[in-house]
Design a protein around this motif. Structure first.
Motif, PDB file in Angstrom:
ATOM      1  N   THR A   1      -8.350   5.874   2.192  1.00  0.00           N
ATOM      2  CA  THR A   1      -8.535   4.657   1.401  1.00  0.00           C
ATOM      3  C   THR A   1      -8.199   3.430   2.238  1.00  0.00           C
ATOM      4  OG1 THR A   1      -8.051   5.830  -0.651  1.00  0.00           O
ATOM      5  CG2 THR A   1      -7.789   3.426  -0.678  1.00  0.00           C
ATOM      6  N   TRP A   2      -7.074   3.467   2.949  1.00  0.00           N
ATOM      7  CA  TRP A   2      -6.675   2.346   3.792  1.00  0.00           C
ATOM      8  C   TRP A   2      -7.709   2.100   4.890  1.00  0.00           C
ATOM      9  CZ3 TRP A   2      -1.124   4.634   4.296  1.00  0.00           C
ATOM     10  CH2 TRP A   2      -0.435   4.425   3.097  1.00  0.00           C
TER      11      TRP A   2
ATOM     12  N   VAL B   1       3.571   4.870   8.858  1.00  0.00           N
ATOM     13  CA  VAL B   1       3.868   6.269   9.126  1.00  0.00           C
ATOM     14  C   VAL B   1       4.275   6.913   7.806  1.00  0.00           C
ATOM     15  CG1 VAL B   1       5.339   7.886  10.374  1.00  0.00           C
ATOM     16  CG2 VAL B   1       4.675   5.733  11.440  1.00  0.00           C
ATOM     17  N   LEU B   2       3.536   7.926   7.412  1.00  0.00           N
ATOM     18  CA  LEU B   2       3.877   8.661   6.197  1.00  0.00           C
ATOM     19  C   LEU B   2       4.797   9.811   6.579  1.00  0.00           C
ATOM     20  CD1 LEU B   2       0.363   8.763   4.506  1.00  0.00           C
ATOM     21  CD2 LEU B   2       2.211   7.110   4.217  1.00  0.00           C
TER      22      LEU B   2
ATOM     23  N   SER C   1       0.830  -1.210   0.000  1.00  0.00           N
ATOM     24  CA  SER C   1       0.000   0.000   0.000  1.00  0.00           C
ATOM     25  C   SER C   1       0.857   1.250   0.000  1.00  0.00           C
ATOM     26  CB  SER C   1      -0.925   0.010   1.221  1.00  0.00           C
ATOM     27  OG  SER C   1      -1.849  -1.032   1.160  1.00  0.00           O
ATOM     28  N   LEU C   2       1.911   1.238   0.776  1.00  0.00           N
ATOM     29  CA  LEU C   2       2.813   2.383   0.850  1.00  0.00           C
ATOM     30  C   LEU C   2       3.515   2.600  -0.493  1.00  0.00           C
ATOM     31  CD1 LEU C   2       3.855   4.514   2.826  1.00  0.00           C
ATOM     32  CD2 LEU C   2       5.613   2.897   3.527  1.00  0.00           C
ATOM     33  N   ARG C   3       3.970   1.506  -1.117  1.00  0.00           N
ATOM     34  CA  ARG C   3       4.622   1.611  -2.434  1.00  0.00           C
ATOM     35  C   ARG C   3       3.636   2.089  -3.492  1.00  0.00           C
ATOM     36  NH1 ARG C   3       6.870  -3.208  -0.923  1.00  0.00           N
ATOM     37  NH2 ARG C   3       5.402  -4.364  -2.204  1.00  0.00           N
TER      38      ARG C   3
ATOM     39  N   LEU D   1       4.472   7.050  -1.654  1.00  0.00           N
ATOM     40  CA  LEU D   1       4.685   8.009  -0.576  1.00  0.00           C
ATOM     41  C   LEU D   1       5.858   7.568   0.294  1.00  0.00           C
ATOM     42  CD1 LEU D   1       0.962   8.479   0.449  1.00  0.00           C
ATOM     43  CD2 LEU D   1       2.437  10.213  -0.596  1.00  0.00           C
ATOM     44  N   PRO D   2       6.665   8.529   0.743  1.00  0.00           N
ATOM     45  CA  PRO D   2       7.743   8.168   1.667  1.00  0.00           C
ATOM     46  C   PRO D   2       7.168   7.831   3.033  1.00  0.00           C
ATOM     47  CG  PRO D   2       7.702  10.548   1.312  1.00  0.00           C
ATOM     48  CD  PRO D   2       6.649   9.952   0.412  1.00  0.00           C
ATOM     49  N   GLY D   3       7.718   6.810   3.650  1.00  0.00           N
ATOM     50  CA  GLY D   3       7.235   6.428   4.968  1.00  0.00           C
ATOM     51  C   GLY D   3       7.869   5.126   5.413  1.00  0.00           C
TER      52      GLY D   3
END
Length: 166
Positions: free
Chosen positions: A104-105, A86-87, A64-66, A70-72
Protein backbone atom coordinates in the motif's frame (compact mmCIF):
# COMPACT_ATOMS: atom_id res chain seq x y z
CA UNK A 1 13.28 16.39 21.34
CA UNK A 2 12.85 13.75 18.61
CA UNK A 3 15.76 14.89 16.45
CA UNK A 4 19.50 14.62 16.73
CA UNK A 5 21.86 16.90 14.83
CA UNK A 6 25.60 16.42 14.93
CA UNK A 7 27.83 19.44 15.55
CA UNK A 8 31.23 17.79 15.82
CA UNK A 9 33.25 14.69 14.97
CA UNK A 10 32.31 12.86 18.19
CA UNK A 11 28.60 13.46 17.62
CA UNK A 12 28.89 12.36 13.99
CA UNK A 13 30.52 9.15 15.22
CA UNK A 14 27.72 8.65 17.75
CA UNK A 15 25.16 9.01 14.94
CA UNK A 16 27.02 6.35 12.93
CA UNK A 17 27.07 4.07 15.97
CA UNK A 18 23.33 4.56 16.45
CA UNK A 19 22.65 3.83 12.77
CA UNK A 20 24.67 0.60 12.88
CA UNK A 21 23.17 -0.45 16.22
CA UNK A 22 19.67 0.11 14.81
CA UNK A 23 20.41 -2.12 11.83
CA UNK A 24 21.92 -4.79 14.10
CA UNK A 25 18.82 -4.68 16.30
CA UNK A 26 16.57 -5.13 13.27
CA UNK A 27 18.70 -8.02 11.97
CA UNK A 28 18.58 -9.71 15.37
CA UNK A 29 14.81 -9.28 15.51
CA UNK A 30 14.41 -10.83 12.06
CA UNK A 31 16.65 -13.76 13.04
CA UNK A 32 14.57 -14.41 16.16
CA UNK A 33 11.29 -13.95 14.28
CA UNK A 34 12.35 -16.63 11.78
CA UNK A 35 11.71 -19.14 14.57
CA UNK A 36 8.02 -18.27 14.22
CA UNK A 37 7.96 -17.80 10.44
CA UNK A 38 11.05 -19.39 8.80
CA UNK A 39 10.47 -17.73 5.40
CA UNK A 40 10.27 -14.23 6.87
CA UNK A 41 12.46 -11.50 5.42
CA UNK A 42 13.23 -8.02 6.66
CA UNK A 43 10.20 -5.78 6.17
CA UNK A 44 11.62 -2.38 5.38
CA UNK A 45 10.97 0.41 2.92
CA UNK A 46 12.87 3.61 2.35
CA UNK A 47 10.44 6.11 0.92
CA UNK A 48 10.77 9.57 -0.56
CA UNK A 49 8.31 11.84 -2.33
CA UNK A 50 9.65 14.76 -4.39
CA UNK A 51 8.64 18.17 -3.09
CA UNK A 52 7.42 16.87 0.26
CA UNK A 53 8.91 18.62 3.27
CA UNK A 54 10.84 16.50 5.73
CA UNK A 55 8.35 17.17 8.54
CA UNK A 56 5.39 16.21 6.32
CA UNK A 57 7.24 13.09 5.19
CA UNK A 58 8.07 12.12 8.77
CA UNK A 59 4.48 12.75 9.90
CA UNK A 60 3.10 10.64 7.01
CA UNK A 61 5.48 7.73 7.70
CA UNK A 62 4.74 7.71 11.44
CA UNK A 63 0.99 7.99 10.81
CA UNK A 64 1.15 5.13 8.30
CA UNK A 65 2.86 2.92 10.84
CA UNK A 66 0.27 3.78 13.52
CA UNK A 67 -2.67 3.32 11.13
CA UNK A 68 -1.37 -0.10 10.11
CA UNK A 69 -1.17 -0.96 13.83
CA UNK A 70 2.20 -2.60 13.35
CA UNK A 71 5.27 -2.57 15.59
CA UNK A 72 8.22 -0.84 14.01
CA UNK A 73 10.29 2.29 13.82
CA UNK A 74 10.95 5.20 11.48
CA UNK A 75 14.39 6.67 11.00
CA UNK A 76 16.37 8.31 8.25
CA UNK A 77 18.27 11.34 7.06
CA UNK A 78 16.76 14.79 6.83
CA UNK A 79 19.36 15.99 4.35
CA UNK A 80 18.15 13.53 1.73
CA UNK A 81 14.52 13.49 2.88
CA UNK A 82 14.75 9.71 2.95
CA UNK A 83 12.97 7.90 5.74
CA UNK A 84 13.07 4.22 6.46
CA UNK A 85 10.09 2.38 7.91
CA UNK A 86 11.16 -0.86 9.53
CA UNK A 87 8.42 -3.26 10.56
CA UNK A 88 9.15 -5.57 13.47
CA UNK A 89 6.35 -8.13 13.56
CA UNK A 90 5.95 -10.48 16.49
CA UNK A 91 3.31 -12.77 14.97
CA UNK A 92 2.68 -14.35 11.59
CA UNK A 93 -0.50 -12.26 11.33
CA UNK A 94 1.44 -9.03 11.86
CA UNK A 95 3.94 -10.16 9.24
CA UNK A 96 1.13 -10.70 6.69
CA UNK A 97 -0.38 -7.29 7.53
CA UNK A 98 3.08 -5.80 7.15
CA UNK A 99 3.38 -7.18 3.62
CA UNK A 100 0.03 -5.58 2.76
CA UNK A 101 1.07 -2.27 4.35
CA UNK A 102 4.35 -2.22 2.41
CA UNK A 103 2.50 -2.73 -0.91
CA UNK A 104 0.00 0.00 0.00
CA UNK A 105 2.79 2.43 0.92
CA UNK A 106 4.65 1.61 -2.29
CA UNK A 107 1.57 2.36 -4.39
CA UNK A 108 0.96 5.62 -2.51
CA UNK A 109 4.55 6.76 -2.90
CA UNK A 110 4.60 5.76 -6.57
CA UNK A 111 1.34 7.59 -7.17
CA UNK A 112 3.05 10.72 -5.89
CA UNK A 113 6.05 10.22 -8.22
CA UNK A 114 8.19 9.15 -5.29
CA UNK A 115 10.42 6.18 -4.80
CA UNK A 116 10.28 3.28 -2.35
CA UNK A 117 14.00 2.61 -2.24
CA UNK A 118 17.28 4.33 -1.63
CA UNK A 119 20.09 4.58 -4.15
CA UNK A 120 21.74 1.45 -2.73
CA UNK A 121 19.40 -0.79 -4.70
CA UNK A 122 16.57 -3.09 -3.81
CA UNK A 123 17.51 -6.51 -5.06
CA UNK A 124 15.26 -9.47 -5.60
CA UNK A 125 13.38 -9.42 -2.30
CA UNK A 126 11.77 -6.03 -2.93
CA UNK A 127 11.06 -6.49 -6.64
CA UNK A 128 7.30 -6.58 -6.01
CA UNK A 129 7.46 -3.37 -3.98
CA UNK A 130 9.47 -1.62 -6.66
CA UNK A 131 6.98 -2.61 -9.33
CA UNK A 132 4.06 -1.52 -7.15
CA UNK A 133 5.72 1.87 -6.71
CA UNK A 134 7.06 2.49 -10.19
CA UNK A 135 4.95 3.63 -13.05
CA UNK A 136 5.34 1.53 -16.20
CA UNK A 137 7.12 4.46 -17.87
CA UNK A 138 9.69 4.58 -15.04
CA UNK A 139 10.41 0.86 -15.40
CA UNK A 140 10.85 1.30 -19.14
CA UNK A 141 13.27 4.21 -18.66
CA UNK A 142 15.30 2.39 -16.01
CA UNK A 143 15.37 -0.74 -18.16
CA UNK A 144 16.81 1.27 -21.06
CA UNK A 145 19.46 2.70 -18.72
CA UNK A 146 20.36 -0.76 -17.43
CA UNK A 147 20.67 -2.16 -20.96
CA UNK A 148 22.88 0.78 -21.92
CA UNK A 149 25.36 -0.07 -19.15
CA UNK A 150 24.87 -3.85 -19.29
CA UNK A 151 24.14 -4.75 -22.92
CA UNK A 152 24.95 -8.43 -22.39
CA UNK A 153 22.69 -8.77 -19.32
CA UNK A 154 25.50 -9.95 -17.05
CA UNK A 155 24.81 -7.86 -13.94
CA UNK A 156 22.18 -8.73 -11.34
CA UNK A 157 20.00 -11.17 -13.30
CA UNK A 158 16.53 -11.32 -11.79
CA UNK A 159 17.00 -8.18 -9.71
CA UNK A 160 14.30 -5.54 -9.39
CA UNK A 161 14.45 -4.54 -13.02
CA UNK A 162 14.67 -7.67 -15.12
CA UNK A 163 15.46 -6.38 -18.60
CA UNK A 164 16.58 -9.68 -20.03
CA UNK A 165 14.98 -10.67 -23.30
CA UNK A 166 12.60 -13.59 -23.00
Amino acid sequence: DASWAATGEREIERLRELRHATQEMVSRHVSLFKRILPDAVRQVAEMAIPGETFSAHLHRCRASLREADLPGCVFGHAGQNGLVIVLMPTTAEEYRRGETALRTWAATVGGNRGDIVGPHGIGRIKRELYLACAAARDVEIRCREKVQFDPHHLLNPGAAIDCHPR
